[in-house]
Design a protein around this motif. Structure first.
Motif, mmCIF file in Angstrom:
data_model
loop_
_atom_site.group_PDB
_atom_site.id
_atom_site.type_symbol
_atom_site.label_atom_id
_atom_site.label_comp_id
_atom_site.label_asym_id
_atom_site.label_seq_id
_atom_site.Cartn_x
_atom_site.Cartn_y
_atom_site.Cartn_z
ATOM 1 N N UNK A 157 0.808 -1.231 0.000
ATOM 2 C CA UNK A 157 0.000 0.000 0.000
ATOM 3 C C UNK A 157 0.840 1.281 0.000
ATOM 4 N N UNK A 158 2.171 1.140 -0.002
ATOM 5 C CA UNK A 158 2.972 2.367 0.154
ATOM 6 C C UNK A 158 2.934 3.273 -1.071
ATOM 7 N N UNK A 159 2.506 2.727 -2.223
ATOM 8 C CA UNK A 159 2.434 3.548 -3.444
ATOM 9 C C UNK A 159 1.474 4.733 -3.295
ATOM 10 N N UNK A 160 0.571 4.662 -2.329
ATOM 11 C CA UNK A 160 -0.386 5.769 -2.180
ATOM 12 C C UNK A 160 0.190 6.926 -1.376
ATOM 13 N N UNK A 161 1.397 6.731 -0.858
ATOM 14 C CA UNK A 161 2.098 7.827 -0.195
ATOM 15 C C UNK A 161 1.478 8.281 1.115
ATOM 16 N N UNK A 162 0.662 7.448 1.728
ATOM 17 C CA UNK A 162 0.037 7.836 3.007
ATOM 18 C C UNK A 162 0.932 7.397 4.154
ATOM 19 N N UNK A 163 1.024 8.205 5.236
ATOM 20 C CA UNK A 163 1.731 7.734 6.427
ATOM 21 C C UNK A 163 1.020 6.499 6.978
ATOM 22 N N UNK A 164 1.782 5.619 7.617
ATOM 23 C CA UNK A 164 1.185 4.374 8.131
ATOM 24 C C UNK A 164 1.433 4.242 9.628
ATOM 25 N N UNK A 165 0.426 3.770 10.329
ATOM 26 C CA UNK A 165 0.508 3.597 11.784
ATOM 27 C C UNK A 165 0.263 2.133 12.131
ATOM 28 N N UNK A 166 1.190 1.525 12.878
ATOM 29 C CA UNK A 166 1.009 0.144 13.331
ATOM 30 C C UNK A 166 0.571 0.179 14.785
ATOM 31 N N UNK A 167 -0.663 -0.224 15.042
ATOM 32 C CA UNK A 167 -1.281 -0.017 16.363
ATOM 33 C C UNK A 167 -1.753 -1.328 16.989
ATOM 34 N N UNK A 168 -2.021 -1.260 18.288
ATOM 35 C CA UNK A 168 -2.523 -2.420 19.043
ATOM 36 C C UNK A 168 -3.669 -1.979 19.943
ATOM 37 N N UNK A 169 -4.650 -2.856 20.091
ATOM 38 C CA UNK A 169 -5.705 -2.583 21.070
ATOM 39 C C UNK A 169 -5.188 -2.918 22.462
ATOM 40 N N UNK A 170 -6.053 -2.815 23.451
ATOM 41 C CA UNK A 170 -5.648 -3.143 24.819
ATOM 42 C C UNK A 170 -5.648 -4.644 25.100
ATOM 43 N N UNK A 171 -6.146 -5.439 24.156
ATOM 44 C CA UNK A 171 -6.072 -6.898 24.336
ATOM 45 C C UNK A 171 -4.635 -7.335 24.066
ATOM 46 N N UNK A 172 -4.117 -8.208 24.927
ATOM 47 C CA UNK A 172 -2.704 -8.574 24.792
ATOM 48 C C UNK A 172 -2.507 -9.976 24.236
ATOM 49 N N UNK A 173 -3.571 -10.722 24.067
ATOM 50 C CA UNK A 173 -3.455 -12.058 23.464
ATOM 51 C C UNK A 173 -4.766 -12.374 22.759
ATOM 52 N N UNK A 174 -4.728 -13.382 21.901
ATOM 53 C CA UNK A 174 -5.967 -13.804 21.226
ATOM 54 C C UNK A 174 -6.995 -14.307 22.239
ATOM 55 N N UNK A 175 -6.514 -15.059 23.229
ATOM 56 C CA UNK A 175 -7.424 -15.592 24.239
ATOM 57 C C UNK A 175 -8.168 -14.457 24.938
ATOM 58 N N UNK A 176 -7.397 -13.437 25.303
ATOM 59 C CA UNK A 176 -8.025 -12.304 25.985
ATOM 60 C C UNK A 176 -8.944 -11.532 25.031
ATOM 61 N N UNK A 177 -8.475 -11.372 23.805
ATOM 62 C CA UNK A 177 -9.269 -10.670 22.787
ATOM 63 C C UNK A 177 -10.647 -11.313 22.618
#
Lengths: 458, 264
Positions: free
Chosen positions: B71-91
């Motif tokens: 997706x970098x061809x669109x020239x948009x800044x990118x943010x890699x984020x996480x929710x407050x869930x720390x594992x799939x089990x908890x999620x």
């Protein structure tokens, strides 16, 4: 009034009956999500020990949701049968548990007791019981209902044939329906979850099922599981409605989130009775419930999900249903996380419903994001068969392609009947024998391509 | 009966059903045949494989590196984020945690915030099938982003969220000062659809909104709603939301019936 229990040097205080019930509940994800579960193992057992010493009388004096605020509480209190309660009025919850399991308590005793029990008493005693207690006590109950056949007799297991289709295509529905009938399924009801609540689409399905039931003279009933308001409208228009369906919950707010009230349910009940479509009985309602529905609707008021569920049975009981189905594993892992929690909840629901006097069935099921698989369902299915469950849900190959979850298969019902020597409802069993689908010994016969049931589609 | 078999073996043990022709009317598992009263092994294993695909989908992770690369061809800044869930089990047990950014992610979003506001914030989240987003989001965005840019809409930085639920788009959209939040998220896998992607758009994203404030495009995958059809619906929803300044039931769906919200 607050409750206390001391373990060693720690005294646990539970602010009221509602808190005590929640802390005493066997662990499940939904109660943790709601923030009402015990925080430690010891706290849970302390709550159970405390609950064991609570007199049953307290449940009549301390409503867990105020009488003024909730019509379900008013229904519970106003319809409580003090005469029936007298037999157990001197017991604590713990004594009630021991008495239920004692040899003096027979099917007839439990049938007379049912109107004297409130859902909170029943939820409370279930929290003290192990899975085997829930099974052996439920097995003593017998709740028999009837419409075009007789459901719930001992030694019988009925099935709801659920021939769902993602677009309600009548031929797609019919294909699954015929598959199910040829596997001996469909005595509890032939019930479709429609993809839309559109009255015209619902009517098309109702007429198709009615036509099939008449053409083959099948001693069973049909139901389209649309909203009560749609069914009311269709009954006014003389559509062939056998059973009136509705999802219900254990608080007024939960029912409001489903778009119904006790008055609306009464209206549906009376309208269905007036149609007089039953031949051997007058039970005309079909309800579905499930632990977690009140939390999901943000309508639990701090009451644990199992107690909310049993309160829903008080709503169901009012309308003498033919069928009550707990959709136990359907609501998702945020309420019942894994096979262990689903199995426990199903046994609780079945026991509590039966003790309240309801014709309980269970949707033995799970979703793909729950920590469960077919082996868990085999275990649950077998346990429910032993417990004397009135009916289960059956879909082709255990895969519901409309609701995207796994329930039991037609084969599963045959397995359970064979393993435990159970037969379908008597009128339906006779029909299966006449159709040469089963033999008199309950064995499934090979069906040829010339079978009459295959004619409508092949 | 083959003569070289012992007398008690007459077949492979399973009995076929003579109504397999009905399978043309439905995708349901009908006419499976039986071994005694049980489902024949081939069907049993087929079911197990379908369930395995669904389970693997639930436990799959967002391939953020590959997604950002495509997706970098669109020239948009990118943010890699996480929710407050720390594992799939908890999620899976705590949907509330999947609706909120963790502290570090929140700060990361605040760090890129300027005076600028945007028309649309696109968010990619794993939901209940990261596999769905890994597979379908690049192709879908490659179709829709150029048309939106050509129409003159301003786009916020692209967000990629681990352990995210639909409502996390409210927090991200509001922090980024976007008028519309659009989240691409993996739906609850079905036995035959482990890779189904959903798209939810919310006007004036604000923490605390409920699902009736959103529009939904469901079942995006080649065997369900095609990319082209999904893009067509999405462009319509974006135009109407920004024109009418709202989202939810008030926007008439292009399709004949309302899309349902699966449990994500």
């Amino acid at each position: 009034m607050s409750y206390r229990e001391t373990i060693g040097y720690t005294t646990y205080t539970f602010a009221d009956l509602k808190v005590l019930l929640a802390r005493a509940s066997p662990f499940r994800s939904g109660d943790a999500l709601a923030g009402v579960a015990a925080e430690r193992y010891e706290e849970r057992v302390a709550a159970q020990m405390c609950l064991a010493n609570v007199p049953l009388q307290n449940f009549l004096q301390e409503p867990i949701i105020p009488y003024e605020e909730d019509e379900v509480t008013r229904l519970i209190m106003d319809t409580h049968d003090a005469h029936a309660f007298r037999a157990i009025s001197h017991f604590t919850v713990g004594q009630f548990r021991d008495w239920l399991l004692s040899d003096e308590v027979t099917t007839a005793v439990l049938q007379q007791l049912a109107p004297g029990l409130t859902p909170e008493m029943v939820a409370a005693v279930s929290k003290l019981m192990r899975n085997q207690d829930l099974i052996v006590a439920a097995r003593k109950c017998e709740v028999v209902t009837a419409f075009r056949n007789t459901i719930g007799l001992k030694g019988r297991l009925a099935t709801r044939l659920q021939p769902n289709h993602p677009t309600d295509d009548p031929k797609g529905v019919a294909a699954s329906l015929i598959d199910g009938l040829l596997y001996g399924s469909g005595d509890a009801v032939i019930g479709i979850n429609p993809a839309t609540d559109n009255p015209r689409a619902v009517r098309t399905l109702l007429e198709m099922l009615d036509g099939l039931i008449r053409r083959f003279d099948i001693p069973t009933q049909s139901c389209i599981l649309c909203h009560l308001s749609t069914t009311l409208q269709l009954m006014q228009q003389q559509a062939p409605v056998d059973l009136v369906f509705q999802s219900i919950g254990g608080t007024e707010k939960t029912n409001r989130s489903f778009g119904v009230s006790l008055a609306m349910l009464q209206e549906g009940y009376e309208a269905a009775l007036a149609l007089q479509r039953g031949t051997v009985g007058k039970n005309v309602m079909y309800f579905e419930t499930g632990q977690g529905s009140s939390l999901s609707a943000n309508a639990h008021g701090g009451v644990d999900q199992q107690t909310c569920e049993v309160r829903a049975y008080a709503v169901a009981r009012r309308f003498k249903p033919l069928l009550v189905n707990t959709v136990v594993g359907f609501i998702g892992p945020e309420y019942l996380y894994d096979g262990k929690q689903i199995i426990r909840a199903a046994l609780e629901d079945h026991f509590c419903g039966k003790l309240m006097g309801l014709p309980m069935g269970v949707d033995v099921c799970y979703t793909n994001h729950a920590e469960a698989d077919q082996d868990d369902m085999d275990n649950l299915l077998t346990l429910l068969g032993v417990a004397g469950c009135n009916f289960i849900i059956c879909v082709p190959g255990a895969d519901d392609i409309m609701l995207n979850y796994q329930s039991s298969s037609f084969h599963d019902a045959l397995y359970l009947r064979r393993a435990l020597g159970l037969a379908p409802a008597p009128e339906f069993n006779d029909w299966l024998i006449r159709q040469r689908i089963f033999d008199a010994g309950g064995n499934h016969l090979p069906v040829t391509s010339a079978h009459a049931l295959l004619k409508p589609l092949v | 009966m083959k003569s070289d078999l012992p007398w008690f073996i007459s077949s492979n043990g399973s009995l076929p059903d003579p109504w397999t022709s009905l399978q043309r009317f439905t995708a349901a598992r009908i006419a499976l045949g039986r071994s005694g009263v049980s489902i024949p092994l081939s069907e049993s294993l087929g079911f197990r494989l379908a369930h395995a695909h669904a389970r693997d989908a639930v436990y799959s992770s967002l391939d953020t590196a590959a997604l950002q690369e495509s997706l970098h061809t669109f020239g948009l800044p990118m943010l890699t984020l996480q929710s407050q869930a720390t594992s799939r089990q908890q999620y899976l047990q705590r949907p509330d945690l999947g609706r909120k950014l963790n502290e570090a992610s929140r700060e990361q979003v605040l760090a890129v915030r300027t005076q600028k506001t945007y028309d649309i914030a696109f968010i990619l989240a794993d939901g209940l099938s990261a596999m769905a987003v890994n597979t379908h989001a690049p192709a879908l965005l490659a179709l829709v982003l150029p048309t939106l840019l050509a129409d003159g809409y301003t786009l916020a930085p692209l967000s990629f969220v681990g352990h995210g639920r639909v409502a996390i788009s409210d927090e991200i959209g509001s922090l980024l000062q976007a008028r519309l939040a659009v989240i691409l998220i993996g739906e609850r896998p079905g036995l035959t659809s482990p890779d189904s992607m959903g798209i939810y758009s919310t006007y004036n994203p604000t923490v605390g909104l409920t699902d009736d404030a959103r529009n939904c495009i469901s079942n995006v995958r080649p065997a369900g709603l095609s990319y082209a059809a999904a893009v067509h619906k999405l462009r319509y929803l974006i135009q109407e939301s920004l024109r009418l300044k709202l989202s939810g039931v008030a926007i008439k769906d292009l399709s004949e019936s309302g899309d349902t919200l699966p449990g994500i």
